[in-house]
Design a protein around this motif. Structure first.
Motif, PDB file in Angstrom:
ATOM      1  N   ASP A 372      32.472  79.870 -52.747  1.00  0.00           N
ATOM      2  CA  ASP A 372      31.793  80.641 -51.714  1.00  0.00           C
ATOM      3  C   ASP A 372      31.025  81.757 -52.397  1.00  0.00           C
ATOM      4  O   ASP A 372      31.133  81.953 -53.621  1.00  0.00           O
ATOM      5  N   GLU A 373      30.240  82.481 -51.608  1.00  0.00           N
ATOM      6  CA  GLU A 373      29.478  83.594 -52.172  1.00  0.00           C
ATOM      7  C   GLU A 373      30.245  84.902 -52.105  1.00  0.00           C
ATOM      8  O   GLU A 373      29.717  85.927 -52.494  1.00  0.00           O
ATOM      9  N   LEU A 374      31.469  84.870 -51.617  1.00  0.00           N
ATOM     10  CA  LEU A 374      32.302  86.069 -51.548  1.00  0.00           C
ATOM     11  C   LEU A 374      33.738  85.698 -51.880  1.00  0.00           C
ATOM     12  O   LEU A 374      34.266  84.708 -51.376  1.00  0.00           O
ATOM     13  N   SER A 375      34.348  86.492 -52.756  1.00  0.00           N
ATOM     14  CA  SER A 375      35.750  86.292 -53.105  1.00  0.00           C
ATOM     15  C   SER A 375      36.443  87.657 -53.100  1.00  0.00           C
ATOM     16  O   SER A 375      35.898  88.641 -53.610  1.00  0.00           O
ATOM     17  N   VAL A 376      37.640  87.696 -52.500  1.00  0.00           N
ATOM     18  CA  VAL A 376      38.418  88.933 -52.431  1.00  0.00           C
ATOM     19  C   VAL A 376      39.759  88.676 -53.110  1.00  0.00           C
ATOM     20  O   VAL A 376      40.495  87.769 -52.723  1.00  0.00           O
ATOM     21  N   LEU A 377      40.052  89.465 -54.135  1.00  0.00           N
ATOM     22  CA  LEU A 377      41.321  89.360 -54.858  1.00  0.00           C
ATOM     23  C   LEU A 377      42.232  90.495 -54.399  1.00  0.00           C
ATOM     24  O   LEU A 377      41.898  91.672 -54.568  1.00  0.00           O
ATOM     25  N   GLN A 378      43.362  90.114 -53.800  1.00  0.00           N
ATOM     26  CA  GLN A 378      44.316  91.105 -53.300  1.00  0.00           C
ATOM     27  C   GLN A 378      45.379  91.388 -54.371  1.00  0.00           C
ATOM     28  O   GLN A 378      45.965  90.460 -54.920  1.00  0.00           O
ATOM     29  N   ILE A 379      45.593  92.663 -54.670  1.00  0.00           N
ATOM     30  CA  ILE A 379      46.653  93.084 -55.594  1.00  0.00           C
ATOM     31  C   ILE A 379      47.597  94.006 -54.816  1.00  0.00           C
ATOM     32  O   ILE A 379      47.200  95.075 -54.358  1.00  0.00           O
ATOM     33  N   ILE A 380      48.824  93.547 -54.641  1.00  0.00           N
ATOM     34  CA  ILE A 380      49.820  94.305 -53.886  1.00  0.00           C
ATOM     35  C   ILE A 380      50.717  95.065 -54.859  1.00  0.00           C
ATOM     36  O   ILE A 380      51.279  94.482 -55.792  1.00  0.00           O
ATOM     37  N   ASP A 381      50.864  96.379 -54.634  1.00  0.00           N
ATOM     38  CA  ASP A 381      51.750  97.230 -55.440  1.00  0.00           C
ATOM     39  C   ASP A 381      51.480  97.012 -56.928  1.00  0.00           C
ATOM     40  O   ASP A 381      52.302  96.440 -57.666  1.00  0.00           O
ATOM     41  N   ILE A 382      50.342  97.451 -57.377  1.00  0.00           N
ATOM     42  CA  ILE A 382      49.947  97.225 -58.756  1.00  0.00           C
ATOM     43  C   ILE A 382      50.934  97.869 -59.717  1.00  0.00           C
ATOM     44  O   ILE A 382      51.500  98.938 -59.451  1.00  0.00           O
ATOM     45  N   THR A 383      51.184  97.195 -60.825  1.00  0.00           N
ATOM     46  CA  THR A 383      52.085  97.668 -61.872  1.00  0.00           C
ATOM     47  C   THR A 383      51.269  98.055 -63.091  1.00  0.00           C
ATOM     48  O   THR A 383      50.067  97.757 -63.166  1.00  0.00           O
ATOM     49  N   PRO A 384      51.901  98.711 -64.057  1.00  0.00           N
ATOM     50  CA  PRO A 384      51.154  99.042 -65.273  1.00  0.00           C
ATOM     51  C   PRO A 384      50.553  97.824 -65.953  1.00  0.00           C
ATOM     52  O   PRO A 384      49.532  97.931 -66.633  1.00  0.00           O
ATOM     53  N   GLN A 385      51.193  96.656 -65.762  1.00  0.00           N
ATOM     54  CA  GLN A 385      50.635  95.443 -66.373  1.00  0.00           C
ATOM     55  C   GLN A 385      49.287  95.062 -65.734  1.00  0.00           C
ATOM     56  O   GLN A 385      48.554  94.237 -66.267  1.00  0.00           O
ATOM     57  N   GLY A 386      48.966  95.635 -64.576  1.00  0.00           N
ATOM     58  CA  GLY A 386      47.689  95.367 -63.928  1.00  0.00           C
ATOM     59  C   GLY A 386      46.534  96.109 -64.541  1.00  0.00           C
ATOM     60  O   GLY A 386      45.383  95.902 -64.145  1.00  0.00           O
ATOM     61  N   ASP A 387      46.804  96.987 -65.480  1.00  0.00           N
ATOM     62  CA  ASP A 387      45.768  97.746 -66.157  1.00  0.00           C
ATOM     63  C   ASP A 387      44.963  96.808 -67.055  1.00  0.00           C
ATOM     64  O   ASP A 387      45.530  95.965 -67.749  1.00  0.00           O
ATOM     65  N   GLY A 388      43.642  96.902 -67.012  1.00  0.00           N
ATOM     66  CA  GLY A 388      42.823  96.091 -67.903  1.00  0.00           C
ATOM     67  C   GLY A 388      41.436  95.860 -67.359  1.00  0.00           C
ATOM     68  O   GLY A 388      40.996  96.492 -66.386  1.00  0.00           O
TER      69      GLY A 388
END
Length: 611
Positions: A372-388
């Motif tokens: 599709d022409e739109l994508s939404v990535l949901q991140i719930i309760d981000i952790t330090p490992q989500g850094d990048g």
């Protein structure tokens, strides 16, 4: 002929009502070529004139005035007539009855024109009547066709044949009517001013398919070889009945495409190409072409060809698809968030066909691939490992594009397992390692001495190092002044880590103390055992030598024994040969094997010693 007799009777009745020169002839009369024609004629003269030596008459062609010498058609006094009328003319009427009717046989196109009658009553009583009868000699019948023939509307076509020859009666027949839908035929006989016309009417409802078709009318005279025909082509007016365009097509961005349109109608339609409400081009023709150069994605859409000719309108559309690689995706800006925050990452782009969107974090696939022409990535309760670094990759069959942004996760300090105190030769070394964002600050606390050690107090060899989000602190507690008693080193050390999101203090354990004591004990015992074994071996060898030789014991005398050392390390560079430009060396000679073994040796040479 009975019409002529009736007319003559009527004129005689009103004879006394007029005393002037007067004539009656049909103003227009027609005949088929090679047939005959009768021109009815009745004349009058003043009542006071008495004919002298009878009444005579002359028919002229073209001009009424004798002085202009017009061709003589007929003359009662003599047989002298114009060459073209010799043997062709005859007076049917009785001049004494004031009847001047003329018969012309075997007429041709050259006989078409005006005919004048001149009365000769004798003496000076001669008079040429100005009224004339105009003869039209036809080589084909007339067909009465409406100015405009419209499809699906009833049409009447009438074919006319003159009937002005007493000995010849015409017959009318329609030709090429087999393809007409339900044709109807009717016949009529008309008389006007003593001239007769036979007519046949064809009635049908034309269709667009009949446009251009031929229809014919045939006139024949029974018992003769005379046959006359006329053909007409039907000009059927109809609204556009078909509009043909290209099938829906595709074109790559930046290239050219031509859209064709053909409209079937009569008359030609005003053809126009429309894009939305905008008219791009028009022409009054049967077809039109629209050229689009350097096509852009904005030109993708529905194109409509419209045909309108006043009788109706019709249109047909096509869809032009413009193919192009994905545009650079639009993503979130780089952001800094706190641990535990929930995020919605958006990625949108354009491409044709619709691209697939893939989320990558630090080069690794995350989430699902979206077509599709739109994508939404949901991140719930981000952790330090989500850094990048997060990258959205858009791909289709024509190319790819991507956009990146960074997410920085801030979180409270976390103590790492590498934090500990270790017994070393100089005393005790304590290391404290923690990760956090912002980078945590590290302090050491010695509760027995009530001392806090940090960057502002660099006692005990305090050392800190920061690598990314990891902070490392280290101190060394030496023997002098740091022993609680003679029993061993003090290990009561606290590590305190903190940043803006939290603080934590942990007692560091002396994790390797037992291993170190065991190593000392084992090393001491092992050393004593080795020494005892060497002494026993020497005594045993000495006793055996004494028994074998029987000689009294002599001491070994060393007189400046020669001592040789290995030169492997010392002369290693001399045993290499430099090769290439990159500084590599290659061992040469018999010492090549020593390069890898790193052999070291020493030799003692004993002079005059026993074997």
């Amino acid at each position: 002929m009975w019409c002529l007799e009736l007319l003559l009777t009527l004129l005689l009745i009103i004879n006394d009502a007029s005393c002037q020169w007067n004539v009656w002839v049909p103003r227009d009369i027609s005949a088929m070529t090679n047939s005959c024609v009768v021109i009815p004629c009745t004349f009058m003269y003043p009542s006071g004139i008495r004919p002298y030596r009878g009444i005579h008459g002359i028919w002229y062609f073209g001009q009424p005035y004798p002085q202009l010498f017009p061709p003589v058609v007929f003359k009662t006094r003599t047989d002298i007539v114009h060459e073209s009328y010799k043997g062709r003319t005859k007076l049917l009427g009785d001049l004494h009855q004031r009847n001047c009717t003329l018969l012309i046989n075997n007429i041709g196109p050259e006989h078409s024109g005006r005919y004048y009658f001149r009365a000769d009553l004798g003496g000076a009583n001669m008079y040429t009547y100005p009224d004339f009868s105009e003869l039209r000699v036809l080589d084909q019948p007339n067909i009465d066709v409406p100015e405009e023939i419209v499809s699906d509307e009833s049409l009447e076509l009438t074919c006319y044949a003159p009937d002005n020859c007493p000995d010849m009666t015409p017959e009318i027949q329609w030709m090429y009517t087999d393809y007409l839908p339900d044709p109807e035929f009717s016949t009529d006989y008309q008389e006007d001013s003593n001239t007769a016309v036979l007519s046949s009417t064809l009635t049908f409802t034309p269709r667009p398919m009949h446009n251009g078709q031929l229809l014919g009318c045939r006139v024949s005279y029974p018992n003769t070889t005379l046959v006359y025909e006329r053909l007409i082509s039907l000009d059927i007016k109809y609204a556009p009945r078909s509009v043909w365009v290209n099938v829906s097509s595709e074109v790559m961005e930046g290239r050219s495409v031509v859209l064709h349109c053909e409209v079937e109608s009569n008359p030609h339609s005003r053809i126009s190409w429309m894009f939305g409400d905008q008219e791009l081009i028009w022409d009054e023709a049967s077809n039109i072409s629209l050229s689009l150069d350097d096509v852009m994605p904005a030109q993708e859409g529905l194109y409509t060809c419209v045909g309108n000719n006043g009788f109706g309108m019709m249109n047909t559309s096509l869809y032009l698809a413009v193919k192009y690689p994905p545009r650079e995706p639009v993503v979130n800006n780089s952001m800094t968030v706190v641990e535990g925050t929930s995020l919605a990452l958006h990625c949108s782009t354009q491409g044709s066909p619709a691209p697939t969107l893939t989320w990558l974090k630090d080069g690794e696939l995350i989430g699902t691939i979206t077509a599709d022409e739109l994508s939404v990535l949901q991140i719930i309760d981000i952790t330090p490992q989500g850094d990048g670094q997060y990258r959205c990759l858009a791909e289709n069959e024509h190319g790819r594009a991507s956009s990146s942004f960074n997410i920085t996760v801030e979180y409270a300090p976390v103590l790492l397992e590498e934090s500990k105190c270790t017994v070393i030769r100089e005393g005790v070394q304590c290391v404290c390692m923690a990760t956090g964002n912002p980078e945590p600050t590290i302090e050491f606390y010695l509760p027995d001495l009530n001392i806090t050690i940090n960057e502002s107090d660099r006692r005990y060899n305090f050392y800190t190092h920061i690598d990314g989000y990891t902070s490392t602190g280290m101190i060394k507690l030496r023997e002098k002044g740091e022993r609680a008693d003679s029993g061993g080193p003090a290990v009561n050390v606290h590590c305190s880590i903190f940043n803006m999101y939290g603080r934590e203090s942990v007692l560091l354990e002396l994790q390797q103390e037992k291993k170190y004591m065991m190593a000392v004990i084992v090393g001491t015992i092992g050393g004593v055992a080795v020494i005892a074994f060497i002494i026993a071996a020497v005594r045993y060898v000495g006793q055996n030598n004494k028994k074998e030789n029987g000689n009294p014991r002599q001491e070994v005398v060393l007189e400046n024994p020669a001592l040789s050392y290995s030169a492997v390390k010392k002369d290693k560079q001399n045993l290499r040969k430099k090769v290439g430009e990159d500084g590599d060396y290659q061992p040469v000679g018999s010492m090549a094997g020593l390069e890898k073994q790193e052999m070291n040796y020493a030799v003692l040479e004993f002079i005059r010693a026993r074997p």
